[in-house]
Design a protein around this motif. Structure first.
Motif, short mmCIF file in Angstrom:
data_model
loop_
_atom_site.label_atom_id
_atom_site.label_comp_id
_atom_site.label_asym_id
_atom_site.label_seq_id
_atom_site.Cartn_x
_atom_site.Cartn_y
_atom_site.Cartn_z
N THR A 102 6.14 1.88 11.18
CA THR A 102 6.97 2.67 10.27
C THR A 102 7.13 1.86 8.99
OG1 THR A 102 8.17 3.77 12.05
CG2 THR A 102 9.23 3.72 9.89
N VAL A 103 6.81 2.47 7.86
CA VAL A 103 6.84 1.77 6.57
C VAL A 103 8.11 2.14 5.80
CG1 VAL A 103 5.67 1.46 4.35
CG2 VAL A 103 4.32 1.72 6.44
N SER A 146 0.86 2.78 1.53
CA SER A 146 2.19 3.29 1.87
C SER A 146 3.29 2.33 1.42
CB SER A 146 2.31 3.51 3.38
OG SER A 146 1.38 4.48 3.82
N ILE A 147 3.06 1.03 1.59
CA ILE A 147 4.06 0.04 1.22
C ILE A 147 4.26 0.00 -0.29
CG2 ILE A 147 4.54 -2.45 1.17
CD1 ILE A 147 3.12 -2.65 3.90
N VAL A 148 3.15 0.00 -1.02
CA VAL A 148 3.19 -0.18 -2.47
C VAL A 148 3.50 1.13 -3.20
CG1 VAL A 148 1.83 -0.87 -4.48
CG2 VAL A 148 1.62 -2.13 -2.34
N GLY A 149 3.08 2.26 -2.63
CA GLY A 149 3.31 3.54 -3.28
C GLY A 149 2.16 3.99 -4.15
N ARG A 150 1.08 3.25 -4.12
CA ARG A 150 -0.13 3.61 -4.87
C ARG A 150 -1.31 2.93 -4.21
NH1 ARG A 150 -1.52 -0.81 -8.08
NH2 ARG A 150 0.14 -2.34 -8.33
N ASN A 199 2.42 -5.96 -2.72
CA ASN A 199 2.12 -5.68 -4.12
C ASN A 199 2.13 -6.96 -4.95
OD1 ASN A 199 1.50 -3.94 -6.28
ND2 ASN A 199 3.65 -3.91 -6.92
N ALA A 200 3.17 -7.81 -4.71
CA ALA A 200 3.26 -9.09 -5.41
C ALA A 200 2.09 -10.00 -5.03
CB ALA A 200 4.59 -9.77 -5.10
N LYS A 201 1.67 -9.94 -3.77
CA LYS A 201 0.51 -10.74 -3.34
C LYS A 201 -0.73 -10.35 -4.13
CE LYS A 201 1.68 -11.87 1.46
NZ LYS A 201 1.22 -11.81 2.86
N SER A 202 -0.99 -9.06 -4.22
CA SER A 202 -2.18 -8.59 -4.94
C SER A 202 -2.15 -9.02 -6.40
CB SER A 202 -2.27 -7.06 -4.84
OG SER A 202 -3.47 -6.60 -5.40
#
Length: 293
Positions: free
Chosen positions: A31-32, A55-59, A249-252
Motif C-alpha cells: 500500500t503506497v 505511485s510513490i512519486v506521483g509521476r 524522488n529525492a534519490k532519483s
C-alpha cells in the motif's frame, strides 16, 4: 527468516519501509502513501519497481537511476596497500575522472573506515594515498578538503550538517578559509550569491537561504551537503550511503546530480549497501568483506 516463521504461523505483518528491494523480498501486498493519503494498493507479484515508484512519486520516472554513459579520464585517486591493524588490510584501488566507483559489502565490511582513512578522519598504519599522481599525507580532514576532496558522511545529521544553523552557513563552511578576506573577515556578499546559485542549481526546496537545516526534508538536507562540497570546488567526492533515509524522488534527483558531477570531470567513490543502487549507478564496483577487497 523471522518474518517467514511468523507468516507460517498465520501472523499478519504490517511492514513499513522506503527500500524497494525489501518490498519485493518480504511483502505480498503493498500500500503506497503520499502526502498523508493512501494512493494505491497492489499485489507484489503483479507489480514492477516502476509501478511502485510511479505511485510513490506521483509521476512516471523513466530512468530512476539516471544512468548515463561516462567517459573515463585520467587517474585521480590511487590507494595502495592501505592498512589499519584489526580494521582493514592491504586496500588498493584507483578511481578515475568521469567515473562513479561503487564500493559494495555488508555492514561490518569496513568500507566506511577505509573512506574515513583516505579523507584523513582516521589514521591508517601503513599504505599510501595518491592524488593526481602525488602522494598525500592527510593528517586531518581539512588537509583533504584543501586538496579538493569532499566527503558526504553516512550519518548526515551527526557528522554532515550543523542542524541548528542556516542553509547558507552550512553551504559555505568548507570554503571559508579560501574565501575569507584580509584578517579573516567573511565575504557576506559572496556567501549569499553562492548559496543562492546552488540552491537554484540543486533545486533545494526551502523558504530562503536563512532557513534552519533541521526543518528541511532528508532529501533537501542531502542536497545541502552536496552543495557545500561543490562550492568547495571538490574534484573527488566520497559518498557514504548517500541516499539512505531519503524518498525515491529525492534519490532519483540525487543520482542525476552525481552524473552531472562526473560528466563535468569529477570523480565519485560511492559506498552503498543497496545492490540495485550499486548496479544502477556505478561504472565499476569494488566488493569488500571483513576489511579486505
Amino acid at each position: 527468516k523471522q518474518i517467514k516463521i511468523l507468516k507460517q504461523n498465520n501472523v499478519s505483518i504490517i511492514y513499513v519501509t522506503h527500500r524497494l528491494k525489501e518490498l519485493f523480498e518480504v511483502c505480498d501486498k503493498v500500500t503506497v502513501f503520499r502526502d498523508g493519503e493512501v494512493v494505491t494498493s497492489m499485489m507484489i507479484k503483479d507489480s514492477t519497481e516502476s509501478d511502485i515508484v510511479t505511485s510513490i512519486v506521483g509521476r512516471e520516472i523513466k530512468d530512476y537511476y539516471n544512468k548515463r554513459a561516462h567517459t573515463r579520464g585520467k587517474e585521480m585517486l590511487r590507494v595502495q596497500g592501505l592498512s589499519k591493524e584489526g580494521v582493514f588490510d592491504d586496500i588498493s584501488f584507483s578511481a578515475y575522472q568521469g567515473e562513479i566507483l561503487g564500493i559494495a559489502g555488508l555492514v561490518g565490511s569496513k568500507r566506511t573506515e577505509v573512506c574515513e582513512s583516505i579523507f584523513g578522519a582516521v589514521r591508517h598504519d601503513k599504505g599510501h594515498v595518491y592524488l593526481d599522481g602525488e602522494e598525500m599525507d592527510f593528517k586531518a580532514p581539512d588537509d583533504a578538503i584543501a586538496k579538493k576532496i569532499g566527503f558526504v558522511t553516512e550519518d548526515r545529521r551527526r557528522t554532515g550538517l550543523m542542524l541548528d544553523a542556516k542553509i547558507k552557513d552550512n553551504v559555505v563552511l568548507p570554503s571559508l578559509t579560501r574565501t575569507c578576506r584580509k584578517f579573516g573577515v567573511l565575504d557576506k556578499k559572496w556567501e549569499k550569491d553562492v548559496t543562492s546559485e546552488y540552491m537554484e542549481k540543486l533545486q533545494i526546496k526551502a523558504p530562503n537561504m536563512n532557513t534552519i537545516i533541521s526543518t528541511l526534508s532528508g532529501g533537501n538536507q542531502q542536497k545541502v551537503i552536496l552543495a557545500k562540497w561543490l562550492v568547495a570546488q571538490s574534484k573527488v567526492l566520497i559518498l557514504d550511503e548517500p541516499t539512505r533515509g531519503i524518498d525515491v524522488n529525492a534519490k532519483s534527483e540525487f543520482y542525476a546530480l552525481m552524473n552531472d558531477f562526473v560528466e563535468n570531470g569529477g570523480c565519485i567513490i560511492m559506498v552503498s549497501s543497496e545492490m540495485p543502487e550499486i548496479i544502477g549507478v556505478s561504472d565499476r564496483v569494488i566488493v569488500m568483506r571483513e576489511g579486505r577487497i
